[in-house]
Design a protein around this motif. Structure first.
Motif, PDB file in Angstrom:
ATOM      1  N   ASP A  13       0.830  -1.200   0.000  1.00 59.79           N
ATOM      2  CA  ASP A  13       0.000   0.000   0.000  1.00 59.79           C
ATOM      3  C   ASP A  13       0.868   1.256   0.000  1.00 59.79           C
ATOM      4  O   ASP A  13       0.727   2.135   0.840  1.00 59.79           O
ATOM      5  N   ASP A  14       1.818   1.297  -0.972  1.00 52.84           N
ATOM      6  CA  ASP A  14       2.694   2.461  -1.040  1.00 52.84           C
ATOM      7  C   ASP A  14       2.995   2.862  -2.473  1.00 52.84           C
ATOM      8  O   ASP A  14       2.711   2.129  -3.416  1.00 52.84           O
ATOM      9  N   TYR A  15       3.554   4.048  -2.591  1.00 56.41           N
ATOM     10  CA  TYR A  15       3.997   4.588  -3.877  1.00 56.41           C
ATOM     11  C   TYR A  15       5.514   4.669  -3.869  1.00 56.41           C
ATOM     12  O   TYR A  15       6.111   5.163  -2.899  1.00 56.41           O
ATOM     13  N   THR A  16       6.136   4.163  -4.940  1.00 60.51           N
ATOM     14  CA  THR A  16       7.593   4.201  -5.066  1.00 60.51           C
ATOM     15  C   THR A  16       7.981   4.728  -6.440  1.00 60.51           C
ATOM     16  O   THR A  16       7.222   4.609  -7.401  1.00 60.51           O
ATOM     17  N   LEU A  17       9.169   5.296  -6.506  1.00 59.64           N
ATOM     18  CA  LEU A  17       9.690   5.738  -7.792  1.00 59.64           C
ATOM     19  C   LEU A  17       9.975   4.512  -8.655  1.00 59.64           C
ATOM     20  O   LEU A  17      10.474   3.510  -8.155  1.00 59.64           O
ATOM     21  N   PRO A  18       9.671   4.580  -9.938  1.00 63.68           N
ATOM     22  CA  PRO A  18      10.007   3.448 -10.809  1.00 63.68           C
ATOM     23  C   PRO A  18      11.520   3.305 -10.942  1.00 63.68           C
ATOM     24  O   PRO A  18      12.250   4.294 -10.942  1.00 63.68           O
ATOM     25  N   GLY A  19      11.959   2.088 -11.030  1.00 61.07           N
ATOM     26  CA  GLY A  19      13.384   1.808 -11.174  1.00 61.07           C
ATOM     27  C   GLY A  19      13.718   0.521 -10.456  1.00 61.07           C
ATOM     28  O   GLY A  19      12.857  -0.137  -9.882  1.00 61.07           O
ATOM     29  N   GLY A  20      14.976   0.175 -10.474  1.00 59.01           N
ATOM     30  CA  GLY A  20      15.372  -1.061  -9.814  1.00 59.01           C
ATOM     31  C   GLY A  20      16.836  -1.354 -10.032  1.00 59.01           C
ATOM     32  O   GLY A  20      17.619  -0.475 -10.408  1.00 59.01           O
ATOM     33  N   GLY A  21      17.187  -2.605  -9.813  1.00 56.95           N
ATOM     34  CA  GLY A  21      18.573  -3.032  -9.820  1.00 56.95           C
ATOM     35  C   GLY A  21      19.293  -2.815 -11.138  1.00 56.95           C
ATOM     36  O   GLY A  21      18.727  -3.018 -12.209  1.00 56.95           O
ATOM     37  N   ILE A  22      20.530  -2.402 -11.022  1.00 53.90           N
ATOM     38  CA  ILE A  22      21.412  -2.251 -12.176  1.00 53.90           C
ATOM     39  C   ILE A  22      22.165  -3.566 -12.330  1.00 53.90           C
ATOM     40  O   ILE A  22      22.754  -4.068 -11.368  1.00 53.90           O
ATOM     41  N   ASP A  23      22.105  -4.134 -13.515  1.00 56.38           N
ATOM     42  CA  ASP A  23      22.798  -5.391 -13.769  1.00 56.38           C
ATOM     43  C   ASP A  23      24.304  -5.188 -13.749  1.00 56.38           C
ATOM     44  O   ASP A  23      24.802  -4.096 -14.060  1.00 56.38           O
ATOM     45  N   GLU A  24      25.036  -6.248 -13.402  1.00 53.36           N
ATOM     46  CA  GLU A  24      26.496  -6.175 -13.365  1.00 53.36           C
ATOM     47  C   GLU A  24      27.024  -5.746 -14.731  1.00 53.36           C
ATOM     48  O   GLU A  24      26.627  -6.288 -15.770  1.00 53.36           O
ATOM     49  N   GLY A  25      27.893  -4.736 -14.732  1.00 44.01           N
ATOM     50  CA  GLY A  25      28.482  -4.228 -15.960  1.00 44.01           C
ATOM     51  C   GLY A  25      27.593  -3.250 -16.722  1.00 44.01           C
ATOM     52  O   GLY A  25      28.003  -2.705 -17.739  1.00 44.01           O
ATOM     53  N   GLU A  26      26.376  -3.033 -16.233  1.00 42.72           N
ATOM     54  CA  GLU A  26      25.435  -2.136 -16.908  1.00 42.72           C
ATOM     55  C   GLU A  26      25.669  -0.697 -16.451  1.00 42.72           C
ATOM     56  O   GLU A  26      25.866  -0.427 -15.267  1.00 42.72           O
TER      57      GLU A  26
END
Length: 175
Positions: A44-57
């Motif tokens: 029940d929350d709002y978060t900024l879109p985004g997430g983990g950066i892949d290795e080497g990315e």
């Protein structure tokens, strides 16, 4: 990139324990006082879109990939660094006691029309969906969730801090 905040989860007595580093990229996309967020039914929350950066990315490449997957954003452009939010959280799996997360936040623009999302299974199960919401409503909602919900996730403190900073610095409006 400027450090916005370094946060230690209240359950941690020390950060001098076995830890690993997770890098993430998060997008700040404004349309007036509306902001593109992910609403997660489970927490029940709002978060900024985004997430983990892949290795080497590259961070910006990771941001673009995550925004496309989670929101269906198209033609992501004018990407500018906003700041870094660093946090230390308990980790409840084998091998490590703590996760150190560095969230690199960027402002950007996208086409108004969102495309199809390609959410991961756990995101679908958690009831995650992209929504445009007035930033003041998102802040108020998250504050109420922090106060009243026992199912809140660990990211809500970060997200509410970031929303308030975005409101103050990018919109020039404080509460």
């Amino acid at each position: 990139m400027r450090l916005l905040k370094s946060s230690i989860h209240p359950s941690l007595e020390s950060v001098d324990q076995s830890s690993f580093l997770r890098l993430a990229a998060r997008g700040i996309i404004l349309k007036g006082e509306d902001i593109l967020m992910l609403y997660t039914q489970r927490y029940d929350d709002y978060t900024l879109p985004g997430g983990g950066i892949d290795e080497g990315e590259d961070q910006v490449d990771g941001l673009i990939r995550e925004l496309t997957e989670e929101t269906g954003a198209r033609n992501i452009r004018n990407v500018e660094a906003f700041g870094l939010y660093e946090e230390f959280r308990p980790w409840y799996r084998e091998d490590f006691d703590i996760m150190q997360m560095k969230s690199y936040c960027y402002t950007c623009e996208i086409d108004e029309q969102l495309g199809e999302t390609s959410l991961e299974d756990y995101e679908v199960k958690n009831g995650m969906k992209p929504v445009w919401i007035n930033i003041h409503e998102a802040i108020e909602h998250n504050i109420e969730t922090i106060k009243n919900s026992e199912k809140k996730g660990m990211s809500i403190e970060r997200e509410t801090f970031l929303l308030c900073l975005i409101r103050d610095e990018l919109l020039g409006v404080s509460s």
